[in-house]
Design a protein around this motif. Structure first.
Motif, PDB file in Angstrom:
ATOM      1  N   ASN A  25      10.504   5.969  23.928  1.00  0.00           N
ATOM      2  CA  ASN A  25      11.907   5.556  23.812  1.00  0.00           C
ATOM      3  C   ASN A  25      12.060   4.215  23.090  1.00  0.00           C
ATOM      4  OD1 ASN A  25      10.765   4.025  25.876  1.00  0.00           O
ATOM      5  ND2 ASN A  25      12.657   3.970  27.084  1.00  0.00           N
ATOM      6  N   ALA A  26      10.964   3.703  22.529  1.00  0.00           N
ATOM      7  CA  ALA A  26      10.995   2.400  21.856  1.00  0.00           C
ATOM      8  C   ALA A  26      11.199   2.558  20.351  1.00  0.00           C
ATOM      9  CB  ALA A  26       9.718   1.621  22.151  1.00  0.00           C
ATOM     10  N   TYR A  77       5.984   5.190  13.649  1.00  0.00           N
ATOM     11  CA  TYR A  77       4.622   5.708  13.780  1.00  0.00           C
ATOM     12  C   TYR A  77       3.844   4.996  14.880  1.00  0.00           C
ATOM     13  CZ  TYR A  77       0.796   8.542  11.885  1.00  0.00           C
ATOM     14  OH  TYR A  77      -0.202   9.489  11.694  1.00  0.00           O
ATOM     15  N   ALA A  78       4.281   3.800  15.233  1.00  0.00           N
ATOM     16  CA  ALA A  78       3.615   3.084  16.327  1.00  0.00           C
ATOM     17  C   ALA A  78       3.721   3.864  17.623  1.00  0.00           C
ATOM     18  CB  ALA A  78       4.234   1.692  16.490  1.00  0.00           C
ATOM     19  N   ILE A  79       4.810   4.594  17.782  1.00  0.00           N
ATOM     20  CA  ILE A  79       4.968   5.432  18.974  1.00  0.00           C
ATOM     21  C   ILE A  79       3.967   6.572  18.935  1.00  0.00           C
ATOM     22  CG2 ILE A  79       6.556   6.927  20.247  1.00  0.00           C
ATOM     23  CD1 ILE A  79       8.866   5.271  19.097  1.00  0.00           C
ATOM     24  N   ALA A  80       3.802   7.184  17.749  1.00  0.00           N
ATOM     25  CA  ALA A  80       2.854   8.293  17.596  1.00  0.00           C
ATOM     26  C   ALA A  80       1.428   7.846  17.898  1.00  0.00           C
ATOM     27  CB  ALA A  80       2.942   8.860  16.180  1.00  0.00           C
ATOM     28  N   LEU A  81       1.116   6.597  17.575  1.00  0.00           N
ATOM     29  CA  LEU A  81      -0.228   6.083  17.824  1.00  0.00           C
ATOM     30  C   LEU A  81      -0.467   5.772  19.299  1.00  0.00           C
ATOM     31  CD1 LEU A  81      -0.575   3.600  14.806  1.00  0.00           C
ATOM     32  CD2 LEU A  81      -1.565   5.891  15.016  1.00  0.00           C
ATOM     33  N   GLU A 123      12.486  11.616  17.736  1.00  0.00           N
ATOM     34  CA  GLU A 123      12.428  13.069  17.534  1.00  0.00           C
ATOM     35  C   GLU A 123      12.743  13.414  16.080  1.00  0.00           C
ATOM     36  OE1 GLU A 123      11.350  15.445  19.546  1.00  0.00           O
ATOM     37  OE2 GLU A 123      10.818  13.826  20.933  1.00  0.00           O
ATOM     38  N   ASN A 124      13.737  12.753  15.514  1.00  0.00           N
ATOM     39  CA  ASN A 124      14.058  12.987  14.110  1.00  0.00           C
ATOM     40  C   ASN A 124      12.916  12.560  13.199  1.00  0.00           C
ATOM     41  OD1 ASN A 124      16.563  13.975  14.761  1.00  0.00           O
ATOM     42  ND2 ASN A 124      17.654  12.063  14.353  1.00  0.00           N
ATOM     43  N   PHE A 125      12.248  11.475  13.563  1.00  0.00           N
ATOM     44  CA  PHE A 125      11.099  11.019  12.777  1.00  0.00           C
ATOM     45  C   PHE A 125       9.997  12.068  12.780  1.00  0.00           C
ATOM     46  CE2 PHE A 125       6.895   9.012  12.669  1.00  0.00           C
ATOM     47  CZ  PHE A 125       6.937   8.378  11.429  1.00  0.00           C
ATOM     48  N   LYS A 126       9.692  12.598  13.940  1.00  0.00           N
ATOM     49  CA  LYS A 126       8.627  13.603  14.039  1.00  0.00           C
ATOM     50  C   LYS A 126       8.961  14.834  13.212  1.00  0.00           C
ATOM     51  CE  LYS A 126       8.320  13.959  18.553  1.00  0.00           C
ATOM     52  NZ  LYS A 126       7.789  14.421  19.868  1.00  0.00           N
TER      53      LYS A 126
END
Length: 469
Positions: A323-324, A313-317, A278-281
């Motif tokens: 949660n990883a 960014y792998a999560i965004a993709l 969430e902080n990354f986003k």
């Protein structure tokens, strides 16, 4: 009685020590000064080899540098024909001595109790281009062909008719036109390097890329506006991957750049470490705005390398669950303060046969699964985004299960690099390499001799082949 004997022995010992110390001090000097002769000078005033090659003398660096012609091959047997040193001084070499100077020799000058060591070095004249950068874009140098190829996107904002270039060349070479000046790069641009008897001419060619094959993406409008860490990585990337270009997230989100032929993306983010997704986003709005375009690339088989905070960014993709995200993060966006010593930090790999780790330079005596990535005197910023085996992730296998991938870098208590599968469920082509280790470093604010740090460049070349073929 035993106590009395012990006291007498202790008293006698104290008297002996005091008397001995007094004798030593008296022998040294009656007026508290040393008898060592430190008043003489140990200067090298002149040194000449073979009757014609005089050394330039750098007293600060204690360096005696002798330049010889570019085609001179007799460094294995050179004769000292002149050596002038301070009055009263002696040296370990003398006029008439024959020396093998294919490697540096130590010249020691003594005068009384004063000693000074100098490095005697013979170097051929050399005019070699080490680096060429055009408005922040690094060129690819072909030393054999004496060419420099630069690829820029059509929307780079660079005025090729009046663009500034910077060069780094061999130590004593002079460049014309001078580094830091402007030139017209709409046509082949010629630069000349000279160093006494050595002369080299390089031709610089700029290619406008409408459809880049590989992208380094960042939040700035151009490379020069990136922070030092990302800038160094971007310049390496555009100078070493054919058809590579720097583009901003805004260019991608707005569709200003064609992605039709893109097959590889490098996203390195050096900033204050994010503790969760969430902080990354929240912290990367431009990168998140480009997710639809980037996700489409991954889904059609484009490979990604994500570094440091960019591993999120792998999560965004859609390549990893939400949660990883790394559970062990630290660091800021500065240049760093950890200076490497004689044995630079190394990282450990889980699988020595993996294509990423081939053709790397090994640290002497290190284990087969240990790779040195930095060099002596290198200063690392050490921003890190990795996994630690804390509950509920108690083992490396637990981390791999959470990610749906496999561990690449780390040990039993941490995973600092990992690999995710392509959209079609396979490792390799179209997959994602994530390196959250602080050792994945590209910029040092202190000077160092590049040796093991070049391993990261080789890893990136390996990754390019592994993820695109």
């Amino acid at each position: 009685m035993i106590i009395m004997k012990t006291k007498i022995k202790s008293l006698l010992f104290a008297v002996i020590v005091c008397c001995g110390l007094t004798a030593v001090l008296t022998a040294c000097s009656k007026d508290n000064t040393s008898d060592m002769a430190l008043g003489g000078n140990c200067m090298v005033e002149e040194l000449e080899l073979n009757g014609q090659y005089k050394a330039s003398i750098n007293l600060e660096k204690r360096l005696l540098k002798v330049k010889v012609p570019v085609d001179f091959t007799q460094t294995g047997d050179m004769t000292i024909t002149s050596l002038k040193i301070s009055a009263g001084a002696t040296a370990n070499f003398k006029v008439g001595d024959h020396l093998n100077l294919q490697a540096e020799k130590a010249l020691r000058v003594s005068n009384g109790d004063r000693i000074m060591d100098y490095r005697l070095s013979v170097r051929n004249d050399e005019a070699i281009l080490k680096k060429f950068v055009l408005e922040g874009v690094m060129g690819a140098i072909d030393e054999d062909a004496k060419t420099v190829d630069i690829s820029v996107t059509a929307n780079s904002g660079i005025d090729l008719s009046n663009a500034t270039f910077e060069v780094e060349c061999s130590e004593d070479a002079v460049c014309y036109p001078a580094s830091g000046t402007k030139g017209n790069f709409n046509e082949p641009f010629v630069i000349t390097l000279t160093d006494n008897t050595a002369k080299s001419t390089y031709t610089v060619k700029v290619k406008l890329i409408e459809k880049p094959v590989a992208l380094f993406v960042g939040e700035a409008d151009n490379v020069e506006k990136l922070n030092n860490e990302e800038k160094a990585a971007a310049k390496w990337f555009t100078g070493n991957i054919p058809g590579a270009a720097y583009v901003s997230w805004k260019d991608i989100a707005s569709g200003n750049i064609s992605l039709d032929e893109c097959k590889f993306v490098f996203f390195l983010r050096h900033c204050a470490a994010y503790g969760n997704y969430e902080n990354f986003k929240t912290g990367e709005p431009d990168a998140m705005a480009a997710v639809p375009a980037m996700k489409q690339l991954w889904e059609k088989g484009v490979g990604f390398v994500l570094g440091r905070s960019a591993v999120n960014y792998a999560i965004a993709l859609g390549a990893a669950p939400e949660n990883a995200f790394p559970n062990n993060c630290w660091g800021s966006g500065g240049d760093g303060s950890d200076l490497m010593g004689d044995e630079p930090w190394r990282f450990s790999i889980f699988d020595t046969t993996h294509p990423l780790w081939q053709n790397l330079k090994k640290f002497p005596g290190a284990a087969d699964n240990s790779i040195c990535a930095l060099d002596k005197n290198y200063t690392i910023c050490n921003t890190t985004s990795q996994f630690h085996t804390w509950a509920p992730l108690n083992t490396v296998a637990d981390v791999e299960a959470l990610l749906g991938g496999r561990a690449l870098i780390g040990h039993s208590e941490e995973v600092a690099g990992w690999e995710l599968k392509s959209k079609d469920g396979n490792y390799g082509k179209g997959g994602i390499i994530c390196i959250g280790s602080g050792l994945f470093d590209w910029h040092s604010p202190t000077e160092y001799t590049s040796n093991y740090h070049d391993n990261w460049g080789q890893v990136m070349l390996n990754a390019y082949d592994y993820l695109t073929k």
